[in-house]
Design a protein around this motif. Structure first.
Motif, PDB file in Angstrom:
ATOM      1  N   ARG A   1       0.840  -1.188   0.000  1.00  0.00           N
ATOM      2  CA  ARG A   1       0.000   0.000   0.000  1.00  0.00           C
ATOM      3  C   ARG A   1       0.885   1.252   0.000  1.00  0.00           C
ATOM      4  NH1 ARG A   1      -2.048  -4.415   2.024  1.00  0.00           N
ATOM      5  NH2 ARG A   1      -4.313  -4.794   1.937  1.00  0.00           N
ATOM      6  N   PRO A   2       1.735   1.374  -1.032  1.00  0.00           N
ATOM      7  CA  PRO A   2       2.729   2.450  -1.046  1.00  0.00           C
ATOM      8  C   PRO A   2       2.124   3.840  -1.163  1.00  0.00           C
ATOM      9  CG  PRO A   2       2.668   1.347  -3.176  1.00  0.00           C
ATOM     10  CD  PRO A   2       1.801   0.535  -2.249  1.00  0.00           C
ATOM     11  N   GLN A   3       0.852   3.922  -1.547  1.00  0.00           N
ATOM     12  CA  GLN A   3       0.230   5.232  -1.722  1.00  0.00           C
ATOM     13  C   GLN A   3       0.177   6.032  -0.423  1.00  0.00           C
ATOM     14  OE1 GLN A   3      -1.261   2.293  -1.926  1.00  0.00           O
ATOM     15  NE2 GLN A   3      -3.363   2.302  -1.143  1.00  0.00           N
ATOM     16  N   HIS A   4       0.287   5.352   0.722  1.00  0.00           N
ATOM     17  CA  HIS A   4       0.241   6.052   2.004  1.00  0.00           C
ATOM     18  C   HIS A   4       1.581   6.687   2.378  1.00  0.00           C
ATOM     19  CE1 HIS A   4      -3.792   4.582   2.807  1.00  0.00           C
ATOM     20  NE2 HIS A   4      -3.389   3.364   2.491  1.00  0.00           N
ATOM     21  N   GLY A   5       2.652   6.216   1.766  1.00  0.00           N
ATOM     22  CA  GLY A   5       3.959   6.809   2.023  1.00  0.00           C
ATOM     23  C   GLY A   5       4.563   6.461   3.369  1.00  0.00           C
ATOM     24  N   PHE A   6       4.160   5.338   3.979  1.00  0.00           N
ATOM     25  CA  PHE A   6       4.652   4.990   5.311  1.00  0.00           C
ATOM     26  C   PHE A   6       5.882   4.095   5.280  1.00  0.00           C
ATOM     27  CE2 PHE A   6      -0.002   5.508   6.715  1.00  0.00           C
ATOM     28  CZ  PHE A   6       0.190   6.866   6.934  1.00  0.00           C
TER      29      PHE A   6
ATOM     30  N   SER B   1       6.407   7.490   9.475  1.00  0.00           N
ATOM     31  CA  SER B   1       6.557   6.223   8.754  1.00  0.00           C
ATOM     32  C   SER B   1       6.189   5.078   9.685  1.00  0.00           C
ATOM     33  CB  SER B   1       7.996   6.044   8.263  1.00  0.00           C
ATOM     34  OG  SER B   1       8.862   5.736   9.349  1.00  0.00           O
ATOM     35  N   ALA B   2       6.198   3.875   9.129  1.00  0.00           N
ATOM     36  CA  ALA B   2       5.944   2.689   9.946  1.00  0.00           C
ATOM     37  C   ALA B   2       6.975   2.542  11.055  1.00  0.00           C
ATOM     38  CB  ALA B   2       5.931   1.446   9.065  1.00  0.00           C
ATOM     39  N   ALA B   3       8.169   3.119  10.874  1.00  0.00           N
ATOM     40  CA  ALA B   3       9.186   3.071  11.922  1.00  0.00           C
ATOM     41  C   ALA B   3       8.704   3.770  13.189  1.00  0.00           C
ATOM     42  CB  ALA B   3      10.480   3.707  11.426  1.00  0.00           C
ATOM     43  N   ASP B   4       7.886   4.803  13.035  1.00  0.00           N
ATOM     44  CA  ASP B   4       7.354   5.489  14.216  1.00  0.00           C
ATOM     45  C   ASP B   4       6.348   4.618  14.952  1.00  0.00           C
ATOM     46  OD1 ASP B   4       8.550   8.273  14.037  1.00  0.00           O
ATOM     47  OD2 ASP B   4       7.653   8.103  12.046  1.00  0.00           O
ATOM     48  N   ALA B   5       5.569   3.846  14.205  1.00  0.00           N
ATOM     49  CA  ALA B   5       4.647   2.925  14.858  1.00  0.00           C
ATOM     50  C   ALA B   5       5.401   1.822  15.584  1.00  0.00           C
ATOM     51  CB  ALA B   5       3.681   2.330  13.836  1.00  0.00           C
ATOM     52  N   MET B   6       6.502   1.340  14.980  1.00  0.00           N
ATOM     53  CA  MET B   6       7.291   0.277  15.607  1.00  0.00           C
ATOM     54  C   MET B   6       7.998   0.758  16.856  1.00  0.00           C
ATOM     55  SD  MET B   6       7.364  -2.891  14.391  1.00  0.00           S
ATOM     56  CE  MET B   6       8.965  -3.493  14.914  1.00  0.00           C
ATOM     57  N   LEU B   7       8.784   1.824  16.721  1.00  0.00           N
ATOM     58  CA  LEU B   7       9.596   2.298  17.850  1.00  0.00           C
ATOM     59  C   LEU B   7       8.798   3.172  18.795  1.00  0.00           C
ATOM     60  CD1 LEU B   7      13.201   3.143  16.613  1.00  0.00           C
ATOM     61  CD2 LEU B   7      12.584   1.966  18.725  1.00  0.00           C
ATOM     62  N   GLY B   8       7.923   3.999  18.239  1.00  0.00           N
ATOM     63  CA  GLY B   8       7.178   4.922  19.084  1.00  0.00           C
ATOM     64  C   GLY B   8       6.319   4.221  20.105  1.00  0.00           C
ATOM     65  N   PHE B   9       5.723   3.084  19.715  1.00  0.00           N
ATOM     66  CA  PHE B   9       4.847   2.408  20.662  1.00  0.00           C
ATOM     67  C   PHE B   9       5.586   1.921  21.898  1.00  0.00           C
ATOM     68  CE2 PHE B   9       2.797  -1.462  22.309  1.00  0.00           C
ATOM     69  CZ  PHE B   9       1.693  -0.840  22.876  1.00  0.00           C
ATOM     70  N   ASN B  10       6.883   1.648  21.786  1.00  0.00           N
ATOM     71  CA  ASN B  10       7.650   1.245  22.965  1.00  0.00           C
ATOM     72  C   ASN B  10       7.593   2.296  24.067  1.00  0.00           C
ATOM     73  OD1 ASN B  10       8.367  -1.062  21.580  1.00  0.00           O
ATOM     74  ND2 ASN B  10      10.460  -0.411  21.162  1.00  0.00           N
ATOM     75  N   LEU B  11       7.352   3.544  23.678  1.00  0.00           N
ATOM     76  CA  LEU B  11       7.299   4.624  24.669  1.00  0.00           C
ATOM     77  C   LEU B  11       6.040   4.565  25.516  1.00  0.00           C
ATOM     78  CD1 LEU B  11       8.743   7.536  22.509  1.00  0.00           C
ATOM     79  CD2 LEU B  11       9.914   6.138  24.226  1.00  0.00           C
ATOM     80  N   PHE B  12       5.096   3.714  25.136  1.00  0.00           N
ATOM     81  CA  PHE B  12       3.968   3.456  26.027  1.00  0.00           C
ATOM     82  C   PHE B  12       4.425   2.698  27.268  1.00  0.00           C
ATOM     83  CE2 PHE B  12       1.097  -0.101  27.160  1.00  0.00           C
ATOM     84  CZ  PHE B  12       0.143   0.623  27.882  1.00  0.00           C
ATOM     85  N   ALA B  13       5.292   1.710  27.094  1.00  0.00           N
ATOM     86  CA  ALA B  13       5.682   0.826  28.188  1.00  0.00           C
ATOM     87  C   ALA B  13       6.925   1.278  28.932  1.00  0.00           C
ATOM     88  CB  ALA B  13       5.889  -0.595  27.665  1.00  0.00           C
ATOM     89  N   ALA B  14       7.887   1.868  28.233  1.00  0.00           N
ATOM     90  CA  ALA B  14       9.173   2.194  28.855  1.00  0.00           C
ATOM     91  C   ALA B  14       9.048   3.038  30.115  1.00  0.00           C
ATOM     92  CB  ALA B  14      10.085   2.885  27.835  1.00  0.00           C
ATOM     93  N   PRO B  15       8.139   4.036  30.186  1.00  0.00           N
ATOM     94  CA  PRO B  15       8.078   4.869  31.394  1.00  0.00           C
ATOM     95  C   PRO B  15       7.636   4.131  32.655  1.00  0.00           C
ATOM     96  CG  PRO B  15       7.082   6.006  29.531  1.00  0.00           C
ATOM     97  CD  PRO B  15       7.303   4.590  29.107  1.00  0.00           C
ATOM     98  N   PHE B  16       7.139   2.914  32.517  1.00  0.00           N
ATOM     99  CA  PHE B  16       6.800   2.146  33.714  1.00  0.00           C
ATOM    100  C   PHE B  16       8.061   1.605  34.398  1.00  0.00           C
ATOM    101  CE2 PHE B  16       2.817   1.972  31.334  1.00  0.00           C
ATOM    102  CZ  PHE B  16       1.901   2.293  32.329  1.00  0.00           C
TER     103      PHE B  16
END
Length: 220
Positions: free
Chosen positions: A77-82, A158-173
């Motif tokens: 689905r390259p049209q999204h540019g992620f 990009s999809a990299a933000d979904a991959m790495l960014g979500f870790n910031l939900f758990a790390a602060p615990f």
């Protein structure tokens, strides 16, 4: 038929989030609980050979592993540019971020195991927990230096933000985030994205963590 095998507020959130970014809501979300017998059942084991989430059924195929799923979605689905295709100037950074996300998430997984899932008479080793906490802090320091502008890559989300960014939900615990102001601002930007909020609304309140912070246990 799009079917997501999913643990609420687990790593499979990355897939749910990117699907929302693409305007795709799964026809079915099969929810599992960590350690529950159904995670060894035929449904999940048939979709993910090790019985781990996520797994996504889409386009007539079944694919497991977060990074593989996100990269597949970007490439089909390259049209999204992620994604960042071969030859793109950010391709290497994109691939590094996808892989680094799992380096970081594996440390979070170990801390989850020691703090949340070990039950008496098992006792977590304070030395091991301290080491993994320090290693997690090292990855956060590295991630602080990886943020380029609003997102990980200079050209935008990009999809990299979904991959790495979500870790910031758990790390602060497990790690105090005061030394990482860029990450705090970055995490706030990610949470403000409408697709993130849509995915969070599907999830509902998180019940994974029972307290705001888990300090390193003390031996003795």
């Amino acid at each position: 038929m799009t079917r997501l095998h999913h643990v609420p507020w687990g790593r499979s959130f990355r897939v749910l989030w990117l699907l929302q970014e693409m305007g795709i809501t799964p026809d079915e979300i099969i929810r599992y609980r960590i350690g529950a017998p159904e995670m060894r059942g035929a449904g999940l084991m048939g979709a993910s050979p090790a019985g781990r989430i996520p797994a996504l059924e889409i386009d007539g195929i079944t694919i497991f592993e977060s990074a593989a799923i996100l990269q597949y979605l970007c490439e089909t689905r390259p049209q999204h540019g992620f994604g960042r295709a071969p030859g793109h100037g950010e391709r290497v950074r994109f691939l590094e971020a996808l892989a680094f996300a799992e380096t970081q998430a594996s440390l979070i997984e170990q801390l989850n195991l020691n703090h949340l899932f070990l039950r008496p008479p098992a006792r977590p080793s304070a030395t091991v927990v301290k080491l993994n906490t320090l290693r997690l802090a090292d990855t956060l320091r590295a991630l602080e230096g990886m943020v380029a502008g609003d997102y990980l890559l200079p050209s935008g989300f990009s999809a990299a933000d979904a991959m790495l960014g979500f870790n910031l939900f758990a790390a602060p615990f497990y790690v105090r985030m005061d030394p990482y102001p860029k990450l705090a601002a970055y995490w706030a930007r990610l949470q403000a994205r409408p697709a993130f909020q849509a995915a969070a609304a599907i999830e509902g309140p998180q019940t994974f963590y029972a307290q705001d912070f888990y300090p390193v246990p003390v031996d003795g």
